[in-house]
Design an enzyme around this catalytic site. Structure first.
Site, short mmCIF file in Angstrom:
data_model
loop_
_atom_site.label_atom_id
_atom_site.label_comp_id
_atom_site.label_asym_id
_atom_site.label_seq_id
_atom_site.Cartn_x
_atom_site.Cartn_y
_atom_site.Cartn_z
N THR A 7 -5.09 19.38 17.20
CA THR A 7 -4.33 18.14 17.05
C THR A 7 -3.71 18.13 15.66
O THR A 7 -4.22 18.75 14.74
CB THR A 7 -5.22 16.89 17.21
OG1 THR A 7 -4.43 15.72 16.95
CG2 THR A 7 -6.39 16.89 16.23
N ASN A 9 -3.06 15.15 14.42
CA ASN A 9 -3.35 13.77 14.02
C ASN A 9 -4.65 13.72 13.20
O ASN A 9 -5.75 13.79 13.73
CB ASN A 9 -3.45 12.91 15.29
CG ASN A 9 -3.63 11.45 14.99
OD1 ASN A 9 -4.22 11.07 13.98
ND2 ASN A 9 -3.12 10.61 15.87
N GLU A 36 3.76 19.50 25.93
CA GLU A 36 4.10 18.11 26.20
C GLU A 36 4.30 17.90 27.69
O GLU A 36 5.33 17.42 28.13
CB GLU A 36 5.36 17.71 25.42
CG GLU A 36 5.13 17.53 23.92
CD GLU A 36 4.22 16.34 23.58
OE1 GLU A 36 3.90 15.54 24.47
OE2 GLU A 36 3.84 16.24 22.41
N ASP A 64 -6.91 13.59 24.36
CA ASP A 64 -5.71 12.87 24.76
C ASP A 64 -6.10 11.42 25.03
O ASP A 64 -7.09 11.16 25.72
CB ASP A 64 -5.09 13.51 26.00
CG ASP A 64 -3.60 13.20 26.09
OD1 ASP A 64 -2.93 13.19 25.04
OD2 ASP A 64 -3.10 12.94 27.20
N PHE A 139 -4.28 4.03 13.00
CA PHE A 139 -3.00 4.63 13.35
C PHE A 139 -2.52 4.07 14.68
O PHE A 139 -3.23 3.30 15.35
CB PHE A 139 -3.13 6.16 13.42
CG PHE A 139 -3.95 6.67 14.58
CD1 PHE A 139 -5.34 6.64 14.54
CD2 PHE A 139 -3.32 7.16 15.72
CE1 PHE A 139 -6.10 7.11 15.60
CE2 PHE A 139 -4.08 7.63 16.80
CZ PHE A 139 -5.46 7.61 16.74
N LYS A 162 -14.47 0.80 13.60
CA LYS A 162 -13.69 1.16 14.79
C LYS A 162 -14.54 2.02 15.73
O LYS A 162 -14.51 1.84 16.94
CB LYS A 162 -12.40 1.91 14.37
CG LYS A 162 -11.55 2.33 15.57
CD LYS A 162 -10.24 3.02 15.17
CE LYS A 162 -9.53 3.57 16.40
NZ LYS A 162 -8.28 4.30 16.11
N ARG A 168 -12.49 6.80 21.68
CA ARG A 168 -12.65 8.14 21.14
C ARG A 168 -14.10 8.38 20.71
O ARG A 168 -14.67 9.44 21.00
CB ARG A 168 -11.70 8.33 19.95
CG ARG A 168 -11.79 9.69 19.24
CD ARG A 168 -10.62 9.90 18.33
NE ARG A 168 -9.36 9.77 19.07
CZ ARG A 168 -8.55 8.72 18.99
NH1 ARG A 168 -8.80 7.71 18.16
NH2 ARG A 168 -7.47 8.67 19.74
#
Ligand code: ITT
Ligand code: NA
Length: 185
Positions: A7, A9, A36, A64, A139, A162, A168
Site C-alpha cells: 500500500t 497509504n 485498479e 482494501d 485520512f 480510532k 481495519r
C-alpha cells in the site's frame, strides 16, 4: 518479524502496525504494482494480494476498505477511492444534506498472500455520517465518520482511539489471532 503491506497509504500502515505489533509483527510498506480492478472489496484484495505476491515473492498483505452509506444503498462502497478523489468529503456531505438516516459503515478486507495461498480477514465498523467535517487526524473520510457509541469523528481521535472501533483494526486483530494460532509465514 516483519509483515509487508502493499500500500502507498502510510496512515493504513500506522494503524495496522499498532495492532500487529501486539502479536509481534512490524508492518513495512513494499512496492507492488497497484491493480485498479473494480469489484467487491474481497475480490479486489484477493486479486491484488496474489498478483503482488507473484511479483514480490514474499508474504504480504493488501488491505482494501470502503465506506458504505445506508441511505445511498451502500454507495460509495467499492467506489470509495474514486469518490474520495472526485467529489471528496464535501461532495458526500452535500449528497447527505437533509437526509435523516445517517447510518453508514466502514468495511475492511485484509488479504494475506503466502506460500499456501491467500487468507482473508475482515472487519466492520458501524457508525454515522456527520453533518459537517470535523477534525484533522486520520485520512480519507475520517472527518465525516462517527463510530457508534461516540460523538467524535475518526479525525478527532488518536490512532489508538480510532483502533478501538475501526474496521481495519478489527480485521487486523483477526489476522493477529490467526498468526498467534501458529500459522507460519
Ligand atoms: P491502498 O493503496 O492501500 O489501496 P487507498 O488509500 O487507495 O490505499 P482503499 O482503496 O482501501 O485505500 O480505500 C478506499 C477509500 O476509502 C480511500 O480513498 C479512503 O479515502 C477511504 N478509506 C479507507 N479506509 C478509511 C479509513 O479508515 N478512514 C477513512 N477513510 C478510509
Ligand atoms: Na485500494
Amino acid at each position: 518479524r516483519v509483515i509487508y503491506a502493499a500500500t502507498s497509504n502510510m496512515h493504513k500502515i500506522r494503524e495496522l502496525e499498532r495492532v500487529l505489533s501486539e502479536c509481534g509483527y512490524r508492518v513495512e510498506p513494499i512496492a507492488a504494482p497497484k491493480v485498479e480492478l473494480q469489484g467487491d472489496l474481497r475480490s479486489v484484495a484477493l486479486y491484488a494480494a496474489s498478483l503482488a505476491y507473484s511479483i514480490v515473492g514474499r508474504p504480504l498483505i493488501v488491505e482494501d476498505a470502503g465506506l458504505f452509506i445506508e441511505a445511498l444503498n451502500g454507495f460509495p462502497g467499492p467506489y470509495s477511492a474514486y469518490v474520495y478523489k472526485t467529489i471528496g468529503i464535501e461532495g458526500v456531505v452535500k449528497l447527505m444534506e437533509g437526509v435523516a438516516d445517517r447510518r453508514a459503515y466502514f468495511y475492511s478486507v485484509i488479504a494475506l498472500a503466502y506460500d499456501r495461498g491467500v487468507a482473508l480477514f475482515e472487519g466492520r465498523c458501524d457508525g454515522r455520517i456527520a453533518e459537517e467535517p470535523r477534525g484533522t487526524r486520520g485520512f480519507g473520510f475520517d472527518p465525516i465518520f462517527i463510530p457508534e457509541g461516540e460523538s467524535r469523528t475518526f479525525a478527532e481521535m488518536s490512532i489508538e482511539e480510532k483502533n478501538m472501533y475501526s474496521h481495519r483494526a478489527r480485521a487486523a486483530r483477526r489476522l493477529c489471532s490467526w498468526l498467534e494460532s501458529g500459522e507460519e509465514l
